[in-house]
Scaffold this motif. Structure first.
Motif, PDB file in Angstrom:
ATOM      1  N   VAL A 189      -0.792 -31.842 -20.361  1.00 30.40           N
ATOM      2  CA  VAL A 189      -1.966 -32.084 -19.516  1.00 30.40           C
ATOM      3  C   VAL A 189      -2.203 -30.862 -18.633  1.00 30.40           C
ATOM      4  N   PRO A 190      -3.454 -30.566 -18.317  1.00 30.43           N
ATOM      5  CA  PRO A 190      -3.759 -29.362 -17.523  1.00 30.43           C
ATOM      6  C   PRO A 190      -2.980 -29.328 -16.205  1.00 30.43           C
ATOM      7  N   LEU A 191      -2.467 -28.164 -15.890  1.00 26.94           N
ATOM      8  CA  LEU A 191      -1.580 -28.040 -14.734  1.00 26.94           C
ATOM      9  C   LEU A 191      -2.284 -28.351 -13.422  1.00 26.94           C
ATOM     10  N   HIS A 192      -3.541 -28.013 -13.325  1.00 26.02           N
ATOM     11  CA  HIS A 192      -4.260 -28.139 -12.059  1.00 26.02           C
ATOM     12  C   HIS A 192      -4.891 -29.510 -11.863  1.00 26.02           C
ATOM     13  N   ALA A 193      -4.952 -30.318 -12.919  1.00 24.79           N
ATOM     14  CA  ALA A 193      -5.737 -31.550 -12.876  1.00 24.79           C
ATOM     15  C   ALA A 193      -4.817 -32.764 -12.818  1.00 24.79           C
ATOM     16  N   VAL A 194      -4.895 -33.534 -11.752  1.00 21.58           N
ATOM     17  CA  VAL A 194      -4.096 -34.752 -11.620  1.00 21.58           C
ATOM     18  C   VAL A 194      -4.694 -35.822 -12.526  1.00 21.58           C
ATOM     19  N   PRO A 195      -3.908 -36.414 -13.436  1.00 19.00           N
ATOM     20  CA  PRO A 195      -4.457 -37.456 -14.311  1.00 19.00           C
ATOM     21  C   PRO A 195      -4.925 -38.663 -13.496  1.00 19.00           C
ATOM     22  N   PRO A 196      -5.820 -39.455 -14.054  1.00 20.35           N
ATOM     23  CA  PRO A 196      -6.312 -40.624 -13.320  1.00 20.35           C
ATOM     24  C   PRO A 196      -5.199 -41.645 -13.090  1.00 20.35           C
ATOM     25  N   ALA A 197      -5.169 -42.238 -11.893  1.00 21.29           N
ATOM     26  CA  ALA A 197      -4.176 -43.261 -11.563  1.00 21.29           C
ATOM     27  C   ALA A 197      -4.299 -44.427 -12.559  1.00 21.29           C
ATOM     28  N   PRO A 198      -3.145 -45.014 -12.915  1.00 20.18           N
ATOM     29  CA  PRO A 198      -1.810 -44.866 -12.333  1.00 20.18           C
ATOM     30  C   PRO A 198      -0.961 -43.770 -13.007  1.00 20.18           C
ATOM     31  N   LEU A 199      -1.587 -42.853 -13.730  1.00 24.07           N
ATOM     32  CA  LEU A 199      -0.855 -41.789 -14.402  1.00 24.07           C
ATOM     33  C   LEU A 199      -0.590 -40.645 -13.429  1.00 24.07           C
ATOM     34  N   THR A 200       0.485 -39.908 -13.713  1.00 30.76           N
ATOM     35  CA  THR A 200       0.789 -38.673 -12.996  1.00 30.76           C
ATOM     36  C   THR A 200       1.225 -37.641 -14.017  1.00 30.76           C
ATOM     37  N   SER A 201       1.481 -36.408 -13.558  1.00 28.47           N
ATOM     38  CA  SER A 201       2.021 -35.385 -14.455  1.00 28.47           C
ATOM     39  C   SER A 201       3.307 -34.824 -13.861  1.00 28.47           C
ATOM     40  N   THR A 202       3.998 -34.034 -14.658  1.00 31.68           N
ATOM     41  CA  THR A 202       5.341 -33.575 -14.278  1.00 31.68           C
ATOM     42  C   THR A 202       5.335 -32.116 -13.828  1.00 31.68           C
ATOM     43  N   THR A 203       4.333 -31.719 -13.076  1.00 25.09           N
ATOM     44  CA  THR A 203       4.312 -30.337 -12.593  1.00 25.09           C
ATOM     45  C   THR A 203       5.487 -30.037 -11.667  1.00 25.09           C
ATOM     46  N   ASP A 204       6.091 -31.073 -11.067  1.00 26.36           N
ATOM     47  CA  ASP A 204       7.268 -30.828 -10.229  1.00 26.36           C
ATOM     48  C   ASP A 204       8.422 -30.283 -11.050  1.00 26.36           C
ATOM     49  N   HIS A 233      -0.627 -19.219 -10.712  1.00 23.08           N
ATOM     50  CA  HIS A 233      -0.362 -18.094  -9.812  1.00 23.08           C
ATOM     51  C   HIS A 233      -0.052 -18.593  -8.399  1.00 23.08           C
ATOM     52  N   GLU A 234      -0.659 -19.676  -7.998  1.00 25.96           N
ATOM     53  CA  GLU A 234      -0.411 -20.206  -6.668  1.00 25.96           C
ATOM     54  C   GLU A 234       0.964 -20.852  -6.557  1.00 25.96           C
ATOM     55  N   HIS A 235       1.394 -21.566  -7.603  1.00 26.22           N
ATOM     56  CA  HIS A 235       2.614 -22.359  -7.522  1.00 26.22           C
ATOM     57  C   HIS A 235       3.830 -21.718  -8.184  1.00 26.22           C
ATOM     58  N   LEU A 236       3.621 -20.744  -9.062  1.00 25.92           N
ATOM     59  CA  LEU A 236       4.733 -20.200  -9.844  1.00 25.92           C
ATOM     60  C   LEU A 236       4.970 -18.719  -9.617  1.00 25.92           C
ATOM     61  N   ALA A 237       4.010 -17.998  -9.110  1.00 25.02           N
ATOM     62  CA  ALA A 237       4.070 -16.541  -9.133  1.00 25.02           C
ATOM     63  C   ALA A 237       5.223 -15.962  -8.352  1.00 25.02           C
ATOM     64  N   ALA A 238       5.756 -16.692  -7.359  1.00 23.67           N
ATOM     65  CA  ALA A 238       6.851 -16.153  -6.551  1.00 23.67           C
ATOM     66  C   ALA A 238       8.087 -15.870  -7.396  1.00 23.67           C
ATOM     67  N   GLY A 239       8.269 -16.616  -8.491  1.00 23.50           N
ATOM     68  CA  GLY A 239       9.443 -16.412  -9.336  1.00 23.50           C
ATOM     69  C   GLY A 239       9.159 -15.647 -10.607  1.00 23.50           C
ATOM     70  N   VAL A 240       7.975 -15.031 -10.698  1.00 22.89           N
ATOM     71  CA  VAL A 240       7.563 -14.376 -11.934  1.00 22.89           C
ATOM     72  C   VAL A 240       7.263 -12.923 -11.659  1.00 22.89           C
ATOM     73  N   ALA A 241       7.713 -12.064 -12.566  1.00 18.97           N
ATOM     74  CA  ALA A 241       7.420 -10.647 -12.418  1.00 18.97           C
ATOM     75  C   ALA A 241       5.937 -10.406 -12.652  1.00 18.97           C
ATOM     76  N   PRO A 242       5.350  -9.367 -12.055  1.00 19.43           N
ATOM     77  CA  PRO A 242       3.934  -9.079 -12.249  1.00 19.43           C
ATOM     78  C   PRO A 242       3.648  -8.651 -13.682  1.00 19.43           C
TER      79      PRO A 242
END
Length: 360
Positions: free
Chosen positions: A293-308, A351-360
């Motif tokens: 599922v797209p990383l930026h888009a929260v699925p409709p309730a009662p579904l969630t995604s595992t971006t954590d 880039h907002e949530h992962l870039a700190a641990g990723v090389a440029p």
């Protein structure tokens, strides 16, 4: 480096690939206001073979990419042929690593990648399937696959240019179902300088494994995460309720397999596809579904995604590992909008949530 995987684009030949990149990748780069856009390139086997046989064609292709502001440090060599047939399902696992065609395709991808790598790339990566679907598989198949990987390693070791590494991608239902399975099979069988793990974080989440402990287990085995496929699974906390069942059923579609796992107290329960999960699993505990599922888009309730799970896994891997956003399901996603807009939104999120641990 955070790339997006082009296996979302159907293209049977080189001309079609460039047309798709003009239609999607270039607008994504422009939407992100980026000078360059990294790609996780997917090449159908005939295209990879044609480029391998003609170095001038490889150089011309590299020039076409550069002219569009596109770079390539990783190839997705899991799908071999048409990844957008009406029904893909188990076809994606063929040819297996017991079939010489799989070895030759992977060699071809490595050859092409060597001529596409940007000057800034420390290495190139090629991801591949977890040997095969789990059935049928024998001890003889184990030996055949190990021999093929040894031959590929010799091929990679003898290359005079920058290293190209193979990343084996565990997937639910396959011979290497979990990361633990992949680590157990690869450790002691392969040269870790050239063969490691492709950590698909959707697959990881579906297995209900702890992401940080999983990354540590790879290190303890003397292996490395060569590539992360940044992806999120679909989760439903109460699949047994009418609301939960109806919500997750909206993602049942005929093209791809959507393996389901239920996190029961006695152990993780399994179903090979979403339609059969409704009958095969008790639905008394949370489900995770292999539906990227797209990383930026929260699925409709009662579904969630595992971006954590994704965020924790990327934070745990070594800096500089290739990260490839791989949401190949846009064409079967309920309510999907414009593809270029969606890819750009995912990359902004990454880039907002992962870039700190990723090389440029």
């Amino acid at each position: 480096m955070i790339a997006y995987c082009t296996n979302v684009h159907p293209a049977p030949d080189l001309s079609g690939i460039l047309t798709q990149l003009d239609r999607y990748a270039v607008p994504v780069r422009e939407a992100l206001d980026a000078d360059t856009l990294p790609l996780g390139l997917w090449l159908p086997a005939p295209v990879a073979r044609g480029l391998t046989e003609d170095r001038s064609a490889r150089r011309a292709f590299a020039a076409e990419l550069a002219a569009r502001g596109l770079t390539v440090s990783t190839l997705n060599a899991f799908p071999y042929g048409d990844f957008h047939e009406e029904v893909v399902k188990h076809k994606v696992y063929f040819p297996t690593w017991t079939d010489p065609r799989r070895l030759e395709y992977t060699k071809d991808c490595a050859t092409v990648l060597a001529d596409l790598l940007p000057d800034t790339a420390g290495y190139g990566s090629v991801s591949t399937l977890p040997l095969a679907w789990r059935e049928p598989w024998t001890l003889m198949d184990d030996g055949t696959a190990a021999t093929a990987l040894a031959e590929l390693t010799r091929f990679l070791r003898e290359r005079p240019d920058r290293p190209i590494k193979l990343a084996v991608e565990p997937e639910p239902g396959c011979v290497l179902d979990t990361v633990a399975d992949a680590v157990g099979w690869l450790a002691g069988r392969v040269d870790p300088e050239f063969v490691g793990i492709c950590l698909d974080t959707c697959h990881l989440a579906v297995s209900f494994a702890d992401p940080v402990e999983t990354v540590e287990s790879i290190r303890r085995a003397g292996l490395a995460v060569v590539k992360v496929q940044a992806s999120a699974a679909l989760e439903v906390a109460e699949p047994g309720t009418e609301e939960g069942r109806r919500a997750v059923a909206a993602y049942s579609e005929p093209r791809y397999l959507h393996q389901v796992r239920e996190n029961a107290p006695g152990g993780v329960l399994a179903a090979d596809d979403l339609p059969e999960a409704f009958d095969a699993l008790p639905a008394e505990h949370p489900w995770r579904v292999h539906f990227h599922v797209p990383l930026h888009a929260v699925p409709p309730a009662p579904l969630t995604s595992t971006t954590d799970v994704l965020v924790a896994a990327v934070a745990a891997v070594d800096p500089g590992v290739h990260v490839e956003v791989e949401t190949y399901t846009w064409t079967v996603l309920p309510g999907a909008g414009d593809l270029a807009d969606g890819i750009a939104a995912e990359l902004r999120w990454a880039h907002e949530h992962l870039a700190a641990g990723v090389a440029p």
